[in-house]
Design an enzyme around this catalytic site. Structure first.
Site, short mmCIF file in Angstrom:
data_model
loop_
_atom_site.label_atom_id
_atom_site.label_comp_id
_atom_site.label_asym_id
_atom_site.label_seq_id
_atom_site.Cartn_x
_atom_site.Cartn_y
_atom_site.Cartn_z
N SER A 143 26.38 -57.73 23.63
CA SER A 143 27.65 -58.77 22.95
C SER A 143 26.88 -59.92 24.21
CB SER A 143 29.10 -58.93 22.53
OG SER A 143 29.50 -60.13 22.96
N TYR A 156 37.70 -57.03 26.25
CA TYR A 156 36.94 -56.62 25.75
C TYR A 156 35.11 -57.04 26.01
CZ TYR A 156 32.92 -57.98 21.30
OH TYR A 156 31.77 -57.44 20.79
C1 BGC Z 1 32.99 -61.37 19.84
C2 BGC Z 1 33.77 -62.23 18.77
C3 BGC Z 1 32.83 -64.04 19.35
C4 BGC Z 1 31.60 -63.46 19.39
C5 BGC Z 1 30.78 -64.99 20.41
C6 BGC Z 1 31.05 -61.35 20.21
O1 BGC Z 1 31.31 -60.50 20.92
O2 BGC Z 1 33.25 -59.70 18.95
O3 BGC Z 1 34.57 -62.47 18.25
O4 BGC Z 1 33.00 -64.64 18.62
O5 BGC Z 1 31.27 -62.89 20.34
O6 BGC Z 1 30.95 -65.35 20.95
#
Ligand code: BGC
Length: 255
Positions: A143, A156
């Site tokens: 991410s 996360y």
């Molecule tokens: C997350 C989302 C978030 C996005 C941008 C992703 O990795 O799961 O919840 O909106 O990143 O910030």
């Protein structure tokens, strides 16, 4: 680009980005193994779409937060198709809880589903790739938050930060075996993980406004990058993350 004859496993492969990745790899000719935990109906529907593309597929119910299930997943892929060329460690969850009130159970679940599964998924797939010879590709779905703080989603971010170093370190360690390890770092994507934002017009407007391209990504826009990274065109890439975020991480705090 052709992935004809390749065998790909996608964890969390029956929804969101995972489902789009399964379809993109199948469209490029790979035989796919769809890992899933819930929603057998969606999985069956996806299997039918793949058969219609002329590819072979196998759905396996496995909880990738458990090492024994991951081993079973890889074993079933080998049993069905004889090898594993591509492992996409895609399964992921988030709690959207502050560091002040995240419980031990929430912390452990996020770390197990996101990071532990990617670590052991890499290990088990790499062992198979080394045994069969010929190298392979391991794609970690990270991410923008492997690098960019997201207040209110600390566990996360921690798991994705771990995947960042897993990608880099495993990429270096497995390079001599011809196994390329790459991270794909999406920004905000229109998938179930963002349902609460997408169902709130105010929040969605704020999020869209923070993205230089003015909108969330469709899962296919992430999946196409994964398919490229699994093909011949990415033969000199490893130990790095490719961000697919429309510039969001340079424009605002995590939303
Ligand atoms: C997350 C989302 C978030 C996005 C941008 C992703 O990795 O799961 O919840 O909106 O990143 O910030």
């Amino acid at each position: 680009m052709s992935l004809s004859g390749k065998v790909a496993i996608v964890t969390g492969g029956n929804s969101g980005i995972g489902k789009a990745v399964v379809l993109a790899l199948a469209a490029a000719g790979a035989n796919t193994v769809i890992d899933y935990v819930v929603d057998p109906d969606a999985t069956e529907d996806l299997e039918k779409q793949i058969v219609a593309l002329g590819d072979k597929t196998l759905a396996v119910q496995a909880d990738v937060s458990k090492v024994s299930d991951l081993q079973m997943l890889v074993d079933k892929a080998v049993e069905a198709f004889g090898r594993v060329d591509i492992m996409v460690n895609n399964a992921g969850i988030e709690t959207r809880t502050s560091i002040l009130d995240t419980t031990e159970a929430q912390y452990e679940r996020v770390m197990e589903v996101n990071l532990k599964s990617a670590f052991f998924g890499t290990q088990i797939a790499a062992r198979q790739m080394i045994a069969q010879g010929g190298g392979g590709r391991i794609i970690n779905m990270t991410s923008v938050h492997e690098d960019w703080p997201m207040p209110g989603n600390t566990a996360y971010c921690l798991s994705k930060g771990g995947m960042r170093m897993l990608t880099r370190t495993a990429g270096v360690e497995l390079g001599p075996h011809g196994i390329l390890v790459l991270g794909v770092g999406p920004g905000a994507v229109a998938t179930p993980i963002n349902a609460s934002t997408m169902n709130d017009p105010g929040k969605l407007k704020t999020l869209d406004a923070a993205i230089p391209l003015g909108r969330l990504a469709q899962p296919e826009e992430i999946a196409d990058v994964v398919a490229f990274l699994c093909g011949d065109g990415a033969s000199y890439m490893t130990a790095a993350t490719i961000f697919v975020d429309a510039g969001i991480m340079h424009s605002s705090p995590g939303l």
